[in-house]
Motif scaffolding. Structure first.
Motif, short mmCIF file in Angstrom:
data_model
loop_
_atom_site.label_atom_id
_atom_site.label_comp_id
_atom_site.label_asym_id
_atom_site.label_seq_id
_atom_site.Cartn_x
_atom_site.Cartn_y
_atom_site.Cartn_z
N ALA A 134 7.63 -0.56 -5.28
CA ALA A 134 7.89 0.67 -4.51
C ALA A 134 6.79 0.88 -3.46
N HIS A 135 5.57 0.55 -3.85
CA HIS A 135 4.45 0.66 -2.91
C HIS A 135 4.64 -0.31 -1.74
N GLU A 136 5.00 -1.56 -2.05
CA GLU A 136 5.24 -2.55 -0.98
C GLU A 136 6.41 -2.11 -0.10
N ALA A 138 7.36 0.82 0.48
CA ALA A 138 6.93 1.94 1.33
C ALA A 138 6.25 1.43 2.60
N HIS A 139 5.45 0.37 2.46
CA HIS A 139 4.83 -0.22 3.67
C HIS A 139 5.91 -0.69 4.65
N VAL A 140 6.97 -1.28 4.11
CA VAL A 140 8.07 -1.77 4.97
C VAL A 140 8.75 -0.58 5.65
N LYS A 193 -2.75 -6.22 6.01
CA LYS A 193 -3.95 -5.57 5.50
C LYS A 193 -3.93 -4.13 5.99
N TYR A 194 -3.96 -3.21 5.06
CA TYR A 194 -3.69 -1.84 5.43
C TYR A 194 -4.94 -0.96 5.35
N SER A 195 -4.93 0.06 6.15
CA SER A 195 -6.03 1.01 6.11
C SER A 195 -5.88 1.92 4.89
N TYR A 198 -3.03 4.31 5.38
CA TYR A 198 -1.71 3.74 5.13
C TYR A 198 -1.48 3.53 3.63
N GLU A 199 -2.55 3.18 2.92
CA GLU A 199 -2.44 3.00 1.48
C GLU A 199 -1.98 4.29 0.80
N LYS A 200 -2.60 5.37 1.22
CA LYS A 200 -2.24 6.64 0.59
C LYS A 200 -0.79 6.98 0.90
N SER A 241 -6.05 -6.43 0.46
CA SER A 241 -5.13 -5.95 1.51
C SER A 241 -4.64 -4.53 1.25
N HIS A 242 -4.84 -4.05 0.01
CA HIS A 242 -4.43 -2.68 -0.30
C HIS A 242 -5.64 -1.91 -0.86
N PRO A 243 -6.59 -1.56 -0.01
CA PRO A 243 -7.81 -0.90 -0.51
C PRO A 243 -7.52 0.45 -1.16
ZN LIG Z 1 -0.62 -1.10 0.12
#
Ligand SMILES: [Zn+2]
Length: 472
Positions: A134-136, A138-140, A193-195, A198-200, A241-243
């Motif tokens: 679901a997290h991945e 969401a990035h898409v 690689k996300y900021s 973006y992670e939140k 890549s997902h800090p």
């Molecule tokens: Zn992420």
């Protein structure tokens, strides 16, 4: 309203009244808005499609129907639970299991998702796998990859729109480091690689999607904790890549408290069966093994292409087309391998790149690149580039007069050079430079040992003539 787009609601046979009540309960969820993006969803799809094709070539994809079906079912359930306004109809979702033991999963723009066996095996419930997916997803949906590209100051991206052409460069050439370390022109890094911001966003939207798909969003936080625990002493790629934006567990729990878990999913049989299927597979490879099997490349430096000192096979008469983003295309011998850095792309024969007595050496091949031009005058800009080259190669000398040539039907300068190598030999280098439309310098450089140069000359010429600069 998202809920109307979720077939699980309809299957559940809830009355319209129940829908209204439930939606009023979830009203307090955080609104997650996609960041600024100068690309179209179609470009996301094109980019992701081409990159995924390369990933499938280079990664040990698992062909096991039961695992594939399980992941597809889980993935599609999450897609169905996604907010309709973010779920662009052009997106092409796929969910591919990979036989790698590293705890990792990633999704490319436009929908292709890859889940490592290691990630699945680290999960203790279906909800935890769903959480990562679901997290991945969401990035898409938020199009974070091309949002990164929108912000980037990468010269390969400054020119023209990011088209499908650039995707070949994302994972091109080097196996292993491909996605993990970023690669050609740093695009892998850029797209994956996300900021922390973006992670939140991905965590919050991921939590909302989970709840709508029948999973407890807190499983997402639990999975992150597992990943962090297992990463002690050498973190998995996933974390790099997902800090962690900080307080991950806390804000996911806070968001979860605002969400109604729709039609909770309690059937664990599929998950257990799939675990058994994974366990029956051949040993999972590590990312390092995949990288060593490939040609190296990408950030952190390729190890070698073959063994320096061993005979270099002659260039194949068969050429293949290569592309450097939107900037150029050319054809190179099909037995030469790609090596990349942020601003250049090399094609190198076997045994022509590696270490020689602790020194990095490159003996044969070609390089295409972009350099910042300090002048609008081609000769001055070229000489500034030469100064830079000479700083790294103190024995580099002019081997004749610079001359006017044509490169991709543009005015260009050809500069013949010789260099004394760390192996004690003399090498012939030719540099060709021309301006790009944006004022940067494009260069094409050829390299071969002086005594072998006659055997490479026609290949270098053929490559030079094949160059098409496509920056406008
Ligand atoms: Zn992420």
């Amino acid at each position: 309203m998202y809920l109307q787009h979720c077939p699980r609601w309809r299957r559940a046979g809830l009355s319209a009244l129940a829908l209204v009540l439930a939606s009023s309960l979830v009203g307090a969820q955080t609104q997650v808005k996609p960041p600024k993006n100068k690309y179209t969803p179609e470009q996301d799809v094109e980019l992701g499609r081409q990159a995924a094709a390369e990933v499938r070539q280079q990664y040990p994809v698992i062909s096991n129907d039961q695992i594939a079906d399980y992941l597809a079912q889980l993935g599609n359930r999450l897609v169905e639970a996604s907010p309709a306004e973010l779920n662009h109809p052009v997106f092409e979702y796929s969910f591919t299991p990979v036989n790698l033991k590293d705890i990792n999963a990633f999704a490319l723009p436009g929908g292709p998702m890859f889940v490592n066996r290691g990630m699945f095996e680290a999960a203790s419930t279906e909800g935890e796998v769903a959480g990562v997916m679901a997290h991945e997803l969401a990035h898409v949906l938020l199009r974070h990859g091309t949002a990164n590209a929108t912000k980037a100051q990468n010269p390969w991206l400054q020119i023209g729109a990011l088209g499908g052409a650039i995707a070949g460069a994302i994972v091109g050439g080097a196996a292993g480091s491909v996605i993990a370390n970023g690669s050609q022109f740093g695009l892998g890094t850029l797209l994956l690689k996300y900021s922390r911001e973006y992670e939140k966003q991905a965590d919050l939207l991921g939590a909302q999607i989970m709840a709508r798909a029948g999973y407890d969003p807190r499983d997402l936080a639990r999975m992150f904790e597992t990943i962090e625990r297992q990463s002690k002493g050498g973190g998995p790629q996933w974390l790099s890549s997902h800090p962690n934006p900080g307080n991950r567990t806390a804000y996911i729990a806070q968001e979860a408290a605002q969400l109604e878990i729709v039609n909770p999913n309690t059937d664990a049989t599929g998950f257990e069966r799939t675990k058994q299927q994974f366990a029956s597979l051949p040993r999972a490879k590590s990312m390092a093994e995949v990288a060593n099997a490939g040609s190296g490349g990408g950030r952190g430096g390729p190890v070698s292409v073959g063994t320096v000192g061993d005979p270099v096979p002659p260039p194949s008469a068969r050429h293949r087309e290569v592309r450097g983003g939107q900037v150029f295309r050319a054809s190179v011998p099909d037995n030469w391998q790609a090596l990349s850095s942020n601003n250049s792309l090399r094609y190198v024969p076997e045994n022509a790149y590696g270490q020689w007595r602790g020194q990095p050496v490159w003996t044969h091949g070609v390089e295409f690149g972009i350099a910042r031009a300090g002048s609008r005058d081609l000769r001055e800009a070229t000489n500034a580039l030469l100064d830079g080259l000479a700083r790294g190669n103190p024995d580099l000398r002019l081997a004749g007069d610079q001359r006017s040539v044509r490169l991709s039907q543009r005015t260009a300068i050809g500069t013949p050079l010789v260099n004394r190598t760390s192996m004690g030999t003399t090498e012939r280098i030719d540099l060709y430079t021309t301006f790009l439309a944006d004022g940067n310098l494009f260069y094409y450089l050829t390299i071969a040992p002086d005594d072998e140069f006659p055997r490479y000359q026609s290949t270098f010429q053929r490559i030079g003539q094949s160059i098409r600069i496509t920056d406008q």
